[in-house]
Design a protein around this motif. Structure first.
Motif, PDB file in Angstrom:
ATOM      1  N   ALA A  80     120.104  56.011  11.752  1.00 55.00           N
ATOM      2  CA  ALA A  80     118.830  56.554  12.225  1.00 55.00           C
ATOM      3  C   ALA A  80     118.195  55.433  13.038  1.00 55.00           C
ATOM      4  O   ALA A  80     118.170  54.273  12.609  1.00 55.00           O
ATOM      5  CB  ALA A  80     117.929  56.943  11.065  1.00 55.00           C
ATOM      6  N   VAL A  81     117.719  55.769  14.203  1.00 55.42           N
ATOM      7  CA  VAL A  81     117.183  54.768  15.115  1.00 55.42           C
ATOM      8  C   VAL A  81     115.671  54.945  15.210  1.00 55.42           C
ATOM      9  O   VAL A  81     115.165  56.063  15.329  1.00 55.42           O
ATOM     10  CB  VAL A  81     117.816  54.891  16.516  1.00 55.42           C
ATOM     11  N   PHE A  82     114.970  53.820  15.145  1.00 58.99           N
ATOM     12  CA  PHE A  82     113.504  53.806  15.239  1.00 58.99           C
ATOM     13  C   PHE A  82     113.111  52.860  16.362  1.00 58.99           C
ATOM     14  O   PHE A  82     113.782  51.876  16.617  1.00 58.99           O
ATOM     15  CB  PHE A  82     112.882  53.366  13.913  1.00 58.99           C
ATOM     16  N   HIS A  83     112.007  53.177  16.978  1.00 58.54           N
ATOM     17  CA  HIS A  83     111.523  52.382  18.106  1.00 58.54           C
ATOM     18  C   HIS A  83     110.094  51.957  17.789  1.00 58.54           C
ATOM     19  O   HIS A  83     109.285  52.781  17.370  1.00 58.54           O
ATOM     20  CB  HIS A  83     111.570  53.235  19.373  1.00 58.54           C
ATOM     21  N   TYR A  95     113.449  57.829  16.590  1.00 60.38           N
ATOM     22  CA  TYR A  95     113.875  57.885  17.982  1.00 60.38           C
ATOM     23  C   TYR A  95     115.185  58.657  18.165  1.00 60.38           C
ATOM     24  O   TYR A  95     115.310  59.445  19.082  1.00 60.38           O
ATOM     25  CB  TYR A  95     114.023  56.464  18.550  1.00 60.38           C
ATOM     26  N   ALA A  96     116.183  58.419  17.300  1.00 56.19           N
ATOM     27  CA  ALA A  96     117.472  59.078  17.491  1.00 56.19           C
ATOM     28  C   ALA A  96     118.286  59.068  16.210  1.00 56.19           C
ATOM     29  O   ALA A  96     118.000  58.326  15.275  1.00 56.19           O
ATOM     30  CB  ALA A  96     118.265  58.380  18.601  1.00 56.19           C
ATOM     31  N   VAL A  97     119.325  59.900  16.208  1.00 56.83           N
ATOM     32  CA  VAL A  97     120.328  59.925  15.142  1.00 56.83           C
ATOM     33  C   VAL A  97     121.670  59.694  15.831  1.00 56.83           C
ATOM     34  O   VAL A  97     121.983  60.349  16.828  1.00 56.83           O
ATOM     35  CB  VAL A  97     120.344  61.278  14.396  1.00 56.83           C
ATOM     36  N   LEU A  98     122.454  58.747  15.279  1.00 58.02           N
ATOM     37  CA  LEU A  98     123.748  58.394  15.879  1.00 58.02           C
ATOM     38  C   LEU A  98     124.865  58.619  14.873  1.00 58.02           C
ATOM     39  O   LEU A  98     124.660  58.467  13.660  1.00 58.02           O
ATOM     40  CB  LEU A  98     123.759  56.928  16.309  1.00 58.02           C
TER      41      LEU A  98
END
Length: 174
Positions: A80-83, A95-98
């Motif tokens: 899980a990506v956070f900005h 921000y996103a899921v990879l």
């Protein structure tokens, strides 16, 4: 009803007449100030230690909740990506899921509400206490104890940074 009063200038009787009273049984403790200060410092140290432990537990629990919710929605997800933003408060925003190969499964795209980002990040809405958006705020104060699980991968412009949460490792610590 009549009341007899003492004439002016006569210091006997009345409201302020002298009387005998017993002395108070209160005694003051004679503990030295240095001993009191040492006790206060130790209490403060223990309080800070407990707060640090609770803050880490909250961050670890939130990381596991983020991981569980993300995996339920996207079984092949790995990160899980956070900005962080440029504002005064550097909160972690979803921000996103990879996947494991860092391919994007879901990415923040405000122009396309059908991409699944809002369902993942906000759940039932921004105010949902279990939403990824709300849980991400708890990750900020992990005190370095989530290193290896939560890592800063790339610095952005200004104070921005992109943070990756390893979902599998987050589930291991729960």
């Amino acid at each position: 009803m009549t009341t007899t009063r003492q004439p002016k200038g006569v210091p006997v009787g009345g409201q302020f007449a002298p009387d005998t009273h017993t002395e108070s049984a209160l005694t003051l403790n004679s503990v030295p100030m240095t001993k009191l200060e040492a006790g206060f410092k130790e209490a403060r140290r223990l309080q800070q230690e407990k707060m640090a432990q609770l803050t880490f537990e909250m961050a670890a629990t939130s990381a596991a909740a983020i991981a569980a919710r993300t995996k339920a929605m996207h079984p092949t997800a790995r990160y899980a990506v956070f900005h962080t933003d440029d504002q005064q408060w550097h909160e972690f925003r979803p921000y996103a899921v990879l996947d494991a190969d860092r391919n994007e499964l879901v990415i923040k795209n405000w122009l396309d509400p059908s991409n699944g980002f809002h369902a993942w990040a906000d759940g039932d809405g921004d105010e949902d206490p279990e939403s990824i958006h709300m849980l991400a705020n708890d990750l900020e104060d992990h005190g370095g104890k989530l290193d290896g699980i939560l890592s800063e991968k790339t610095a952005g412009p200004g104070a921005n940074a992109t943070i990756h949460l390893d979902l599998d490792k987050a589930l291991e610590i729960s």
